[in-house]
Design an enzyme around this catalytic site. Structure first.
Site, PDB file in Angstrom:
ATOM      1  N   GLY A 240       0.819  -1.214   0.000  1.00  0.00           N
ATOM      2  CA  GLY A 240       0.000   0.000   0.000  1.00  0.00           C
ATOM      3  C   GLY A 240       0.851   1.260   0.000  1.00  0.00           C
ATOM      4  O   GLY A 240       0.501   2.258  -0.630  1.00  0.00           O
ATOM      5  N   GLU A 257      -6.702  -0.402   1.513  1.00  0.00           N
ATOM      6  CA  GLU A 257      -7.269  -1.242   2.581  1.00  0.00           C
ATOM      7  C   GLU A 257      -6.173  -2.240   2.918  1.00  0.00           C
ATOM      8  O   GLU A 257      -6.013  -3.258   2.255  1.00  0.00           O
ATOM      9  CB  GLU A 257      -8.547  -1.909   2.051  1.00  0.00           C
ATOM     10  CG  GLU A 257      -9.489  -2.327   3.134  1.00  0.00           C
ATOM     11  CD  GLU A 257      -9.263  -3.757   3.532  1.00  0.00           C
ATOM     12  OE1 GLU A 257      -8.559  -3.969   4.548  1.00  0.00           O
ATOM     13  OE2 GLU A 257      -9.766  -4.654   2.857  1.00  0.00           O
ATOM     14  N   CYS A 291      -7.679  -9.655   7.079  1.00  0.00           N
ATOM     15  CA  CYS A 291      -7.113  -8.402   7.573  1.00  0.00           C
ATOM     16  C   CYS A 291      -7.812  -7.998   8.865  1.00  0.00           C
ATOM     17  O   CYS A 291      -7.266  -7.238   9.656  1.00  0.00           O
ATOM     18  CB  CYS A 291      -7.195  -7.314   6.515  1.00  0.00           C
ATOM     19  SG  CYS A 291      -8.834  -7.048   5.931  1.00  0.00           S
TER      20      CYS A 291
END
Ligand code: UN1
Length: 501
Positions: A240, A257, A291
């Site tokens: 990310g 995310e 996650c």
């Protein structure tokens, strides 16, 4: 029957061709037994560019289709997914190793978001705002954005795409999807259903949604392509960060995310039976590879040893094995590297004085990597407890005051999900207040995982700040315009400025 045969049967039920042989193929293996289930060709940089270019030219037409008509396509996708729920669930299980119930749950999540997006297709509303000038109108309107690049992880190989795709399509965008290189079959299956739904409903599927299979370099090329206006990426914080930097450099949007190091606080007033069930599902579901998986348990000192005893009993009895078998609750890890990272974290925990229960390899199915989830008693939040290890490890730490417990909850880099177990109204309200949990998800008397699609999903800090799925997450997929319309005969200027010529 081999899993390779089952996969080809699933594809023929779906009416989708499995990719043929190619010199640049990626070998896909089932984590159930480590055996090859298919080979999928890797896209070349030129193929990626062509896919984005097709998506861009398709966007120019798709943006003009009325949103409820775009919604009708998403409804047709949802119907197809519902019709093939069993086959798709089995495919998810074979490709990811998640148990049958969770494979079906993932497919249901895709169906649910299609229904949500269909409703949304008639509710993409803007605002009419009071203006300071006579005979003027001040509006906020929302418009399609362009090509949306989607990068997804192995653990939710259909649902996370569906969150993005259903909303992005209804909002008038087109899609290019790079799924995890471990789970391209799930991607080809559900994207194939979308294209079939388009054909059957008189919508030209060309350029609407493409899957590009490859590794990191392909993802980087997708993010850097100038026609991609939004990158929605799910995966590690490292990935990310790289996506975010490239997007910032090119002034494109990033919807991130990323990981979580999620905690739950168990207070003295909690219903411990309910809490033990919730904690166990959150910590060991999907073999700790969500996650939203629960990784840290912060338990009031007065009940800590009793609660750990309850959890140890639950962990001891967990049925571990073939995820397709009825009754199995823990399937395999995705790969051997995950097992190595898990063992390294347990080793590091022991080095800071922790007591480790379980975490050992179990027989399962030959060729797969099966472990009994680990429970690790800590005396301080230190060492590997401060990091996300994407494996079934639950660290347990005692606390004395609620303020201390909330500070521990918040004292990590990630900020995705959190929970409190209490029957004390004040504790629940404080935890969900401004001085409570700093996470995107803060629950009371349910675990950290298993969010439903109606709420916005995502988290703060190193989780990336993005919000997907429900609530007003659709706004990420549209551009906002402020329109001032003068329907009078004079030209009054804002702020009372006089400018006569
Ligand atoms: C993920 O692990 O990337 O809340 C998504 C949950 C699921 C989604 C998890 N609905 O656990």
């Amino acid at each position: 029957m081999s899993y390779a045969t089952r996969v080809s049967e699933i594809f023929s039920e779906l009416g989708i061709a499995l990719p043929g042989p190619s010199p640049r193929a990626l070998e896909i293996r089932s984590p159930i037994d480590g055996k090859r289930i298919a080979s999928v060709p890797v896209a070349t940089p030129a193929e990626l560019t062509a896919a984005v270019d097709r998506a861009q030219s398709r966007f120019l037409a798709w943006r003009n289709v009325p949103a409820p008509q775009r919604g009708a396509l998403v409804r047709a996708l949802g119907e197809k997914v519902r019709q093939h729920k069993q086959a798709l669930g089995r495919l998810v299980t074979i490709e990811t190793g998640k148990i049958a119930q969770e494979g079906l749950g993932e497919v249901q999540e895709a169906i649910d978001i299609c229904e949500f997006a269909l409703g949304l297709s008639r509710q993409l509303y803007g605002l009419s705002i009071a203006t300071e000038r006579p005979d003027h109108k001040l509006l906020e309107t929302w418009h399609p954005l362009g090509v949306v690049g989607i990068i997804s992880a192995f653990n939710f190989p259909m649902a996370v795409w569906a969150w993005n795709a259903s909303l992005a399509l209804v909002c008038g965008n087109t899609l290019v999807w790079k799924p995890s290189d471990k789970t391209p079959l799930s991607a080809l299956a559900i994207n194939g259903l979308l294209l079939a739904a388009a054909r059957e409903n008189g919508v030209d599927p060309d350029g609407l949604s493409a899957v590009v299979v490859g590794e990191r370099d392909l993802g980087e090329a997708l993010v850097a392509h100038p026609s991609v206006r939004l990158v929605s990426a799910t995966g590690s914080t490292g990935m990310g960060r790289a996506v975010g930097v490239t997007c910032a450099k090119h002034f494109k949007r990033a919807l991130l995310e990323l990981g979580g190091n999620n905690a739950a606080i168990v207070c003295p007033s909690a219903d411990l039976k309910l809490a033990a069930r919730a904690v166990t599902f959150a910590a060991v579901g999907t073999a700790g590879q969500r996650c939203t998986s629960l990784r840290r348990l912060i338990v009031h000192r007065s009940i800590a040893s009793q609660f750990v005893k309850q959890l140890r009993a639950a962990y001891e009895g967990l049925p571990i094995g073939n995820p397709l078998d009825d009754g199995t609750l823990i399937g395999p890890l995705i790969d051997a590297a995950t097992h190595e990272r898990m063992q390294a974290a347990l080793h590091a925990a022991k080095a800071v004085g922790a007591t480790v229960h379980f975490g050992e390899r179990v027989a399962g199915v030959a060729g797969g990597c099966y472990v009994r989830p680990a429970l690790v008693e800590m005396s301080a939040q230190a060492g590997p407890m401060c990091d996300e290890t994407f494996a079934p490890i639950l660290y347990v730490l005692p606390y004395d005051s609620l303020e201390e417990a909330i500070a521990l909850n918040n004292a990590v880099a990630h900020g995705l999900s959190s929970a409190i177990f209490t029957r004390d109204l004040q504790e629940a309200e404080i935890f969900t207040s401004a001085r409570g949990s700093d996470c995107g998800i803060a629950n009371v008397n349910i675990g950290t995982s298993g969010a439903e699609i109606g709420g916005a999903f995502g988290g703060e800090k190193e989780t990336g700040g993005g919000r997907e799925s429900g609530s007003d997450a659709w706004k990420n997929y549209m551009r906002r315009a402020t329109n001032t319309i003068n329907y009078g005969m004079s030209l009054p200027l804002a702020q009372g400025i006089k400018f006569e010529i």
